[in-house]
Design an enzyme around this catalytic site. Structure first.
Site, PDB file in Angstrom:
ATOM      1  N   ARG A 243      22.437  62.445  52.934  1.00  0.00           N
ATOM      2  CA  ARG A 243      23.233  62.737  54.126  1.00  0.00           C
ATOM      3  C   ARG A 243      23.468  61.436  54.889  1.00  0.00           C
ATOM      4  O   ARG A 243      22.538  60.620  55.053  1.00  0.00           O
ATOM      5  CB  ARG A 243      22.505  63.735  55.039  1.00  0.00           C
ATOM      6  CG  ARG A 243      22.518  65.183  54.544  1.00  0.00           C
ATOM      7  CD  ARG A 243      23.914  65.800  54.568  1.00  0.00           C
ATOM      8  NE  ARG A 243      23.945  67.188  54.124  1.00  0.00           N
ATOM      9  CZ  ARG A 243      24.213  67.608  52.878  1.00  0.00           C
ATOM     10  NH1 ARG A 243      24.473  66.728  51.931  1.00  0.00           N
ATOM     11  NH2 ARG A 243      24.239  68.900  52.593  1.00  0.00           N
ATOM     12  N   GLU A 272      31.874  61.854  58.356  1.00  0.00           N
ATOM     13  CA  GLU A 272      32.688  62.078  57.169  1.00  0.00           C
ATOM     14  C   GLU A 272      33.956  62.797  57.572  1.00  0.00           C
ATOM     15  O   GLU A 272      33.858  63.803  58.276  1.00  0.00           O
ATOM     16  CB  GLU A 272      31.917  62.907  56.144  1.00  0.00           C
ATOM     17  CG  GLU A 272      30.834  62.086  55.478  1.00  0.00           C
ATOM     18  CD  GLU A 272      30.049  62.847  54.426  1.00  0.00           C
ATOM     19  OE1 GLU A 272      30.342  64.035  54.202  1.00  0.00           O
ATOM     20  OE2 GLU A 272      29.141  62.255  53.839  1.00  0.00           O
ATOM     21  N   HIS A 291      31.692  61.727  49.188  1.00  0.00           N
ATOM     22  CA  HIS A 291      30.744  62.850  49.125  1.00  0.00           C
ATOM     23  C   HIS A 291      31.066  63.745  47.920  1.00  0.00           C
ATOM     24  O   HIS A 291      31.337  64.946  48.073  1.00  0.00           O
ATOM     25  CB  HIS A 291      30.773  63.658  50.432  1.00  0.00           C
ATOM     26  CG  HIS A 291      29.484  64.443  50.642  1.00  0.00           C
ATOM     27  ND1 HIS A 291      28.957  64.726  51.880  1.00  0.00           N
ATOM     28  CD2 HIS A 291      28.625  65.005  49.755  1.00  0.00           C
ATOM     29  CE1 HIS A 291      27.838  65.425  51.747  1.00  0.00           C
ATOM     30  NE2 HIS A 291      27.617  65.611  50.467  1.00  0.00           N
TER      31      HIS A 291
HETATM   32  C1  DGY Z   1      25.001  69.519  48.939  1.00  0.00           C
HETATM   33  O1  DGY Z   1      25.090  70.442  48.128  1.00  0.00           O
HETATM   34  O2  DGY Z   1      24.214  69.534  49.897  1.00  0.00           O
HETATM   35  C2  DGY Z   1      25.865  68.314  48.697  1.00  0.00           C
HETATM   36  O3  DGY Z   1      25.826  67.420  49.717  1.00  0.00           O
HETATM   37  C3  DGY Z   1      27.284  68.706  48.358  1.00  0.00           C
HETATM   38  O4  DGY Z   1      27.275  69.271  47.115  1.00  0.00           O
END
Ligand code: DGY
Length: 327
Positions: A243, A272, A291
């Protein structure tokens, strides 16, 4: 037109058909078809009267939203393994089941982490940019010198499934020593990968590559600030596929500019999308993906299947396949 006797659900984005078709077959489903997330006021309006919500990591699912939905809301199924967009405590207090999509994106995410590590270490995008711009003129003995991978040390922050999958690639493929930092020990990583659990300081000081696989929480928000980057080796590469808010973006830019570290590979940024004028975008040693770590056919189909299973199970009052707040 709402159909009587079928549970009402709001699906905040089009997901792969393997999941969406089952949801629309079983429910009175309102599907948000725009590629961008529903604006907050629309989201609050559209969840009103719903029994279930299928959300994405870009949707904030908090007490206000749960109130807007109403007391009949039974389940929130997040189309992601991470669920920091959801106030799980509030959901639990209201008896709302929360589901995520663990497991199916583990290998794809570790692949992306490794791809970023490799791209940043060998300056691949920098070279491509130069070629496209006509800047590359000849083979250069001193050009595009990167860092080696074989036999180096990988430092994993967060030794869950994805951290272990990344460590496996590094250890078995490139013979790397594995250090990890995690509030919980990982017996599996220690047994299979000869991994050593260390404190944060030692991980920073001894790792040639640091790869982040922890969730975002109060302890990890801003964990990688300038001071942390400064304590890494000047030849180290930082990778974050977890993250964005786990690293401080302006500190990372400064660390790269001041050569405190060699390079960085990010699949996640804060915010983002990253702002077009973010200083990181001017730094050639930083490779950034949108991402997209889980963006493979099998991962996204798997996520859709689990998200549909979780939603339908929650509507029926059954245990969720991937249940964030059981019991
Ligand atoms: C998640 O699944 O948490 C990712 O960041 C996106 O697939």
């Amino acid at each position: 037109m709402s159909e009587p006797n079928r549970p009402r659900v709001f699906v905040t984005r089009v997901i792969p058909a393997v999941g969406l078709d089952r949801i629309t077959a079983a429910c009175d489903a309102d599907v948000w078809r725009d590629p961008l997330p529903p604006p907050r006021d629309v989201l609050l309006d559209r969840v009103g009267g719903c029994h279930g919500v299928l959300s994405l990591l870009t949707d904030t699912i908090d007490a206000e939203l749960m109130d807007a939905a109403g007391e009949q809301l039974k389940v929130i199924s997040n189309f992601a393994v991470g669920f920091d967009n959801i106030d799980v405590e509030q959901a639990t207090r209201r008896g709302i089941r929360v589901g995520n999509t663990s497991d199916v994106l583990t290998e794809a995410t570790a692949d992306m982490a490794f791809a970023l590590l490799m791209a940043a270490s060998r300056r691949i995008l920098e070279g491509q940019d130069d070629i496209r711009a006509g800047r590359w003129k000849t083979w250069e003995p001193l050009g595009y010198i990167g860092v080696d991978l074989l036999g180096k040390t990988i430092g994993i922050v967060g030794m869950g499934r994805i951290g272990r999958a990344m460590a496996r690639r590094c250890h078995r493929g490139w013979g790397m020593r594995v250090l990890y930092h995690d509030p919980c020990g990982s017996e599996a990583a220690e047994r299979e990968l000869d991994a050593t659990r260390v404190d944060f300081d030692r991980l920073l000081a001894e790792s040639d590559f640091v790869s982040v696989h922890t969730d975002l929480n109060d302890a990890t928000r801003g964990l990688f600030d300038f001071d942390a980057f400064r304590r890494m080796k000047p030849t180290a590469v930082f990778v974050n596929t977890a993250r964005g808010p786990i690293h401080r973006q302006s500190d990372l830019a400064r660390a790269l500019r001041e050569s405190e570290i060699f390079g960085a590979g990010l699949d996640v940024t804060d915010p983002e999308p990253i702002a077009p004028d973010d200083p990181l975008l001017t730094l050639t040693r930083c490779v950034i993906a949108p991402h997209a770590a889980s963006a493979t056919i099998s991962s996204r189909n798997g996520m859709a299947e689990i998200a549909a299973d979780n939603l339908l199970a929650g509507l029926n009052g059954e245990p969720l396949r991937c249940w964030v707040n059981p019991g």
